[in-house]
Design a protein around this motif. Sequence first.
Motif, PDB file in Angstrom:
ATOM      1  N   UNK A   1       0.955  -1.057   0.097  1.00  0.00           N
ATOM      2  CA  UNK A   1      -0.124   0.089  -0.118  1.00  0.00           C
ATOM      3  C   UNK A   1       0.872   1.365  -0.057  1.00  0.00           C
ATOM      4  N   UNK A   2       2.132   1.242   0.130  1.00  0.00           N
ATOM      5  CA  UNK A   2       3.089   2.275   0.474  1.00  0.00           C
ATOM      6  C   UNK A   2       2.907   3.343  -0.772  1.00  0.00           C
ATOM      7  N   UNK A   3       2.993   2.638  -2.076  1.00  0.00           N
ATOM      8  CA  UNK A   3       3.015   3.721  -3.364  1.00  0.00           C
ATOM      9  C   UNK A   3       1.581   4.229  -3.551  1.00  0.00           C
ATOM     10  N   UNK A   4       0.467   3.824  -2.844  1.00  0.00           N
ATOM     11  CA  UNK A   4      -0.650   4.253  -3.331  1.00  0.00           C
ATOM     12  C   UNK A   4      -0.822   5.837  -2.861  1.00  0.00           C
ATOM     13  N   UNK A   5      -2.019   6.297  -3.730  1.00  0.00           N
ATOM     14  CA  UNK A   5      -2.300   7.707  -3.147  1.00  0.00           C
ATOM     15  C   UNK A   5      -2.869   8.095  -1.898  1.00  0.00           C
ATOM     16  N   UNK A   6      -3.605   7.027  -1.210  1.00  0.00           N
ATOM     17  CA  UNK A   6      -4.085   7.142   0.010  1.00  0.00           C
ATOM     18  C   UNK A   6      -3.055   7.376   0.911  1.00  0.00           C
ATOM     19  N   UNK A   7      -2.010   6.574   1.016  1.00  0.00           N
ATOM     20  CA  UNK A   7      -0.786   6.520   1.778  1.00  0.00           C
ATOM     21  C   UNK A   7      -0.207   7.842   1.695  1.00  0.00           C
ATOM     22  N   UNK A   8      -0.036   8.405   0.548  1.00  0.00           N
ATOM     23  CA  UNK A   8       0.807   9.686   0.124  1.00  0.00           C
ATOM     24  C   UNK A   8      -0.093  10.868   0.951  1.00  0.00           C
ATOM     25  N   UNK A   9      -1.282  10.733   0.833  1.00  0.00           N
ATOM     26  CA  UNK A   9      -2.183  11.614   1.649  1.00  0.00           C
ATOM     27  C   UNK A   9      -1.970  11.662   3.059  1.00  0.00           C
ATOM     28  N   UNK A  10      -1.940  10.546   3.383  1.00  0.00           N
ATOM     29  CA  UNK A  10      -1.715  10.288   4.910  1.00  0.00           C
ATOM     30  C   UNK A  10      -0.161  10.771   5.663  1.00  0.00           C
ATOM     31  N   UNK A  11       0.595  10.617   4.612  1.00  0.00           N
ATOM     32  CA  UNK A  11       2.067  11.076   4.865  1.00  0.00           C
ATOM     33  C   UNK A  11       1.961  12.561   5.086  1.00  0.00           C
ATOM     34  N   UNK A  12       1.311  13.385   4.136  1.00  0.00           N
ATOM     35  CA  UNK A  12       1.016  14.670   4.394  1.00  0.00           C
ATOM     36  C   UNK A  12       0.614  15.123   5.798  1.00  0.00           C
TER      37      UNK A  12
END
Length: 301
Positions: free
Chosen positions: A116-127
């Motif tokens: 799941x690390x490369x998904x858009x959802x995780x990138x949003x969570x990272x912010x």
Amino acid sequence: MLSKLKDNNHVVGYVFSAPFIIGFLVFILYPILSSLYYSFTDYNLFQSPSWVGMANYEKMFTDDEKYWKSVFVTLNYVIASVPLRLAFALMVALLLNKTIGGIGLYRSAYYLPSLIGGSVAVSILWTQVFGDQGLVNSALGVFGIDTDTSWIGNPDTALWTLITLSVWQFGSSMLIFLAGLKNIPKDYYEAASVDGANAVRRFFKITLPLLSPIILFNLILQTISAFLTFTPAYIVSRGEGGPLDSTLLYSLYLYKRAFQFYEMGYAAAMAWVMLIVVGIITLVIFQTSKLWVHYESKGER
């Protein structure tokens, strides 16, 4: 009769291989050759491409400061993220290379971020994690370190948030390392223990040399993957590569040129430069591997 049967077998073979051949020609070879042609043209999707020769490449190397900024950011990202990711993956693989109860569950849990690390959802969570009111600042507050810094909004730390996300996705490399560790004969470790070698010496004299082909494989895969990183940089910077172009990765700048400024010819030229550079780096890694990769069967490559 036999000749007819052979001819029929050839026809059947062509029929079964036709989907792959057609798919390769239409979806791989044709786009590659088209992009090479477009790289020598001025093309904006709305008008027919016009031939400009080497103008796109000249502009790229001599008249585009943002291009060189994206190169600098990408090199920093690759140089930092790839070694850290491989080192972390190897460390976890060593810890999971044990025979204990529930080890399969642990391995699955550690591999999950890679799914799941490369998904858009995780990138949003990272912010949110690295925001001014995010999890990182909350954790620092527990230790008495009060800060309202947005790690993503700070040009000095924004790229490191992307590097951290990359390192967090170590699962695929870990599984490959784990498979390599399983193939190292235990007799080597037993013999070294009898000779008085401690754990550190066994790691550097047995594990690393015998694991070096796996390290080479992972190094090449992760280097190529790092150069192509796009989604985290796009989501975290909202497609701008900020702040102050600190997260303007090469692939993100290529995307902006192609789909924000509609400079398809320029973007195609950038893509071909990337292809050549990655190819050269891969070749250099292969050539230098002769100095540090050990192949057990022959002792050489």
